[in-house]
Design an enzyme around this catalytic site. Structure first.
Site, short mmCIF file in Angstrom:
data_model
loop_
_atom_site.label_atom_id
_atom_site.label_comp_id
_atom_site.label_asym_id
_atom_site.label_seq_id
_atom_site.Cartn_x
_atom_site.Cartn_y
_atom_site.Cartn_z
N GLY A 18 0.83 -1.35 0.02
CA GLY A 18 0.38 0.72 -0.07
C GLY A 18 1.01 1.14 0.29
N VAL A 31 16.99 7.96 -1.05
CA VAL A 31 18.00 6.57 -1.79
C VAL A 31 18.97 6.97 -3.06
CG1 VAL A 31 17.37 4.42 -2.69
CG2 VAL A 31 16.83 5.23 -0.94
N ARG A 88 0.49 -5.44 -6.78
CA ARG A 88 0.42 -7.06 -6.84
C ARG A 88 1.64 -7.64 -7.57
NH1 ARG A 88 -5.11 -7.73 -4.55
NH2 ARG A 88 -5.45 -6.31 -6.70
N GLY A 106 6.03 -2.39 3.35
CA GLY A 106 5.34 -2.89 4.95
C GLY A 106 5.71 -4.36 4.66
N ASP A 107 5.52 -5.18 6.05
CA ASP A 107 5.71 -6.51 6.38
C ASP A 107 5.38 -7.65 4.77
OD1 ASP A 107 2.76 -6.98 6.38
OD2 ASP A 107 3.12 -6.98 8.28
N THR A 167 4.79 3.01 5.57
CA THR A 167 3.13 2.49 5.89
C THR A 167 3.08 2.97 6.67
OG1 THR A 167 1.82 0.93 6.64
CG2 THR A 167 4.20 0.37 7.58
N ASP A 186 0.43 2.34 9.13
CA ASP A 186 0.07 2.03 10.11
C ASP A 186 0.51 1.39 11.65
OD1 ASP A 186 -2.14 1.05 8.78
OD2 ASP A 186 -1.03 -0.79 7.63
N ASP A 216 3.23 -0.69 12.06
CA ASP A 216 2.99 -1.61 12.87
C ASP A 216 4.54 -3.40 12.46
OD1 ASP A 216 2.73 -2.30 10.25
OD2 ASP A 216 0.72 -3.42 9.59
N ARG A 242 -16.72 16.73 14.34
CA ARG A 242 -17.14 16.96 15.60
C ARG A 242 -17.90 18.18 15.26
NH1 ARG A 242 -15.60 16.35 20.74
NH2 ARG A 242 -14.56 14.82 20.34
N ARG A 264 -5.01 -1.70 10.11
CA ARG A 264 -4.76 -2.88 9.50
C ARG A 264 -5.45 -3.62 10.77
NH1 ARG A 264 -0.78 -5.42 5.88
NH2 ARG A 264 0.77 -4.32 7.81
N ALA A 284 -11.48 12.36 21.34
CA ALA A 284 -12.57 11.28 21.70
C ALA A 284 -12.26 10.78 23.41
CB ALA A 284 -12.03 10.12 21.00
N LYS A 325 -23.09 16.10 28.14
CA LYS A 325 -21.58 16.67 26.82
C LYS A 325 -22.53 16.83 26.19
CE LYS A 325 -17.29 15.47 27.49
NZ LYS A 325 -15.48 14.94 27.11
N HIS A 333 -10.03 5.82 2.34
CA HIS A 333 -8.29 5.31 1.45
C HIS A 333 -7.77 7.06 1.80
CE1 HIS A 333 -8.91 1.78 -0.32
NE2 HIS A 333 -8.02 2.03 -0.09
N ARG A 345 -4.36 7.70 2.69
CA ARG A 345 -3.15 7.02 2.47
C ARG A 345 -2.73 8.02 1.72
NH1 ARG A 345 -1.97 2.61 3.40
NH2 ARG A 345 -3.47 0.88 4.03
#
Lengths: 323, 323, 323, 323
Positions: free
Chosen positions: B11, B23, B72, B102-103, B126, B128, B130, B155, B172, B187, B214, B253, B256
């Site tokens: 992604g 790079v 992919r 990512g992973d 990524t 995420d 993660d 809000r 994810r 929140a 509230k 999306h 992203r």
């Protein structure tokens, strides 16, 4: 006229606060007392009404939402409810009312006028731009910019992955937001309730892009489109083009909020002042709008019922520009 | 080492272009030739590889998405596919590879190294956050800011209508984005996969707000939460609290894309340069990360498999601050 | 007409690229060949001209600046220079020209037409909105929003410190940007070249705020104001009110850049298409504009020389709303 | 400890309100009464102090500036002034104080502690990031993003006109903002007080770009640079390169305002809570900071006087990446 009141009702729209500020400061400028009604017609029935000063509307010009809040009122839909509401104003000596909202708000205002003789002037506050009698409604420009910002972001992903995205924007039965964001976002196709676009039309438009190896395609769908939600439309397309990478985003409530754009702040200020000054000048049961850059008053009857067609120039442009 | 290549995969995330730029310019600074591979492992197999110059990465620092594109590749999941891919690099004399992703991307890179001895260094790209081995991944800060901007807008509407909103953010299986946006957006509750929050917990938290009148409540849900999507959670709450005005928005999306934040541009630049310089220094099969503000190299094995727990300080704060 | 060319010239404005895209895609739609001229009249003289395709303008709709670039040309101010420039087009068989820019650009275009019979149609691209023949110029709405965003930020500081801020916005000899941002930003006062505001006027307006213990005051000054720059005006006020905390910000070039707003993208698209279609329809030496939401063609002579007065409704509003 | 107070002082910074919210809600969570002091030490002397509730800090998390306001106090610089100020707290039974601000604020806090034994804990709120004892100060990340957004806009114009821009950012004697925006904005050169860059250095760097026909160059200058303001530096360069098109923008006060970024909202929330909990735990005369992602308390003495060097990794990167 010595005392007037103001309320916001219906779905909130960016610029409602700017409009409210103009009503309040306009009233003070013209030597009137001005009262704010909380939570629309619901608060009117309950007498949730307070006197406003110049500082009551300080620092709200750039705030989304509405500091007067908005609410639905089942009771106001009854004759008895409206009588109670009118009585709340009369008992305070309030002689005129400015309502900021959309067609539901104006329907209520019209009944107040017809049943109780209360002079009312509306200011069109809705992101949908679906009211006759004004080129643009308060909140519309901001909503279009918010949707466009989201589409720009999604295009980054669409381009990176050679994907088709179906993006649903708001607008109820109107295609205004969809057409504007379609042109502004460089969409390949825009699906609006005003025009019938079949799933085969969608696929043939996408196919043109695939033939030219166009890396990404974006289809904007208005929430009121006949083929259903973006989710449903995408599923129908996917059923016929199973090998394509198709994604859906429904922009949802982000389109209602946020700090109003410059355009909306100025429009809202002009319309708030025009509504107040219309009331002072003796207008009754009308909406203040801006057509071709001039203030115009339209009967609430016309504002609610007359059709406001899409600019066909814009619809034509989408085909030419996405070539 | 004379020639290296670089690809983006998985992604897309804001900052991938900034990382790619570092790079490429890092490679040129160190006297190497550098090749860009289009569409990740898919393009590697097909030999969609071109030599990059300094100007190839001009004006991309602030662009979302990835100019190398991502895709992919089913074929790359086979041993034969990976052999073809490795051969494409060898035949061009390319001796090292930087992968940004990512992973899934790192899993592929690890296999390339193990099966073909190709030195690979990963840069964690990524939204995420993660991945073990770096405090922050490229794109995470931007995604959090984008989600927060959307929550701020929602809000406005929540406050104007005294509503409960359930807002689903990405991530994810990770609750990172949810926790950050939950604190940043004020929140009332955050639901993450790492902690079990039942529907009764949700209702009792909301009830506390309703007791104090509230005006609005916002619940952030991570897409991987055990109770399901925001849509599903809201339906469960509505079933038990039928008189409440409950709305749902799934941000989707938009999270992203967009121009990377300052934080992500700098992080991406540092990690791109660190990945390249790691490769030059002889690192193999590692990921470059930044932990406590210093560059650290972690084996791809660890980066993919080890757990990265949420900061419990932050989870604790949500309860205290939404009081 | 078979071949047309397009250039951008003068100060860049957000939306120039969107306009260019519409010219190019409009030309292709109508079956014409279309050529891009780099760096305005300077590139025209040097023959820096290339054929454009549909993909030449992909992904530029949302980009600030101009991909064709802009430059000053001393040589084009001479008769010989313009003869060279015209010859470059003729030798390529180019029969018509679209110029995107402001009054300097149009002055050049008019001479090309008068001296060499080259049909030219202008599209008004300038943030200053100082051209007769169109309600709004391309880039103006974006510049106003950018300035407003800056003013909103500065108000945070003004409010926190009870300060007076003088903020200078662009607009050359025109007060359009100043008036719009003044209303949108809730300024206490706006100083524009079209109206004489003395330093004593400034102080008496500020004094009204101080008397009511208004915490912060913002004065917007147009760069062309008779009292000088914001810096100079602030110094004059400080000299008479030495105990006040007065700050100055000159917004400068940030007002020229950035991704165009929805309004500007649509305006630019309409005007680009209108300019191209005007040329095709045989128009010569005119500017395409939009007045009261309809496309109108005005002679370049009028566009440059006629006066475009400020909307006095807006000027009046500032006094009422800052009460 | 039963009663604590909180104030903001010095230049305002985005996130001060988020920090204040965390102090107030943290205090209530721990069962304390909490008082807000208006306008910093000035309001402390005058007794402008009020009791705060949970709702006192509702909806301020995302607001720039400080609702407690800030002001300079000449009287507080005297021993008598500070005695009056301490007495105001003592007479109300206030036993501890949280101060949100920069080094001037902490200098005052330290004197309050030394002269009157009042326990004080500071939270670092300044965009300049010039305080020892925390990796990042509250407001710094937002200021960097604001400056970066401005630089992105200016680059559109720089690219369109092949221009050199000198852009001055804030930071007083520190080069932090300059270095971050330099990397994030892809500047050719960054001039900071910590490193000596001569005009000849500037010209030779620019010359490298001109040699490669780089279309635009951006030089970021920190306000504290030894060569003077951006205006002065540009004039010196212009004197030696008279034929170059050189422009200057001084970003100014926009860098102080605006809604805080996600990073700053979370940092501010953590530091506000840490300051309050430090006070409760018996800390005296310290600043709460976050170093390497953990809360750390540093003596106010060290926070003010110790040096915080620039990250040399970042300085090195600028040269490599602008190649």
């Amino acid at each position: 006229m010595k005392k007037v009141a103001v309320l916001t009702s219906g779905g909130d729209a960016p610029g409602m606060n700017a409009c409210l500020r103009a009503v309040v400061r306009g009233a003070l400028y013209h030597g009137l007392e001005v009262y704010g009604i909380k939570r629309g017609y619901d608060g009117m029935i309950r007498g949730d009404i307070y006197k406003m000063k110049s500082y009551s509307v300080s620092n709200i010009l750039g705030q989304g939402g509405t500091i007067l809040k908005s609410a639905r009122s089942v009771e106001f839909r009854t004759k008895e409810g409206r009588a109670k509401a009118a009585e709340q104003l009369k008992s305070r000596g309030i002689e005129g009312l400015v309502v900021i909202g959309g067609d539901g708000t104006f329907t209520g205002a019209k009944l107040l006028y017809e049943e109780h003789g209360l002079p009312v002037v509306g200011a069109p506050g809705t992101i949908d731009n679906d009211l006759y009698g004004t080129d643009s409604t308060i909140g519309y420009d901001t909503a279009v910019n918010t949707a466009l910002d989201a589409i720009d972001k999604i295009r980054d992903t669409a381009n990176s992955h050679d994907r088709v995205f179906f993006i649903e924007v708001m607008g109820r039965d109107s295609g205004y937001i969809a057409v504007q964001t379609g042109i502004g976002g460089g969409a390949e196709l825009v699906m609006v309730p005003e025009t019938r676009t079949t799933i085969d039309n969608v696929i043939s438009t996408l196919q043109q892009g695939w033939d030219r190896e166009k890396s990404a395609s974006i289809v904007i769908t208005a929430e009121g489109d006949q083929e259903g939600s973006a989710q449903e439309i995408a599923a129908k397309v996917k059923a016929k083009c199973p090998d394509k990478d198709i994604k859906v985003t429904t922009l949802g409530h982000i389109q209602r909020g946020g700090s109003p754009s410059a355009y909306d702040r100025i429009l809202a200020s002009r319309l708030g002042l025009a509504a107040l000054e219309g009331l002072v000048a003796g207008k009754e049961c009308v909406m203040a709008g801006i057509i071709k850059n001039e203030v115009v008053y339209t009967s609430l009857e016309d504002a609610i019922t007359k059709d406001k067609p899409l600019n066909q120039d814009l619809v034509r442009m989408i085909n030419i520009l996405s070539v």
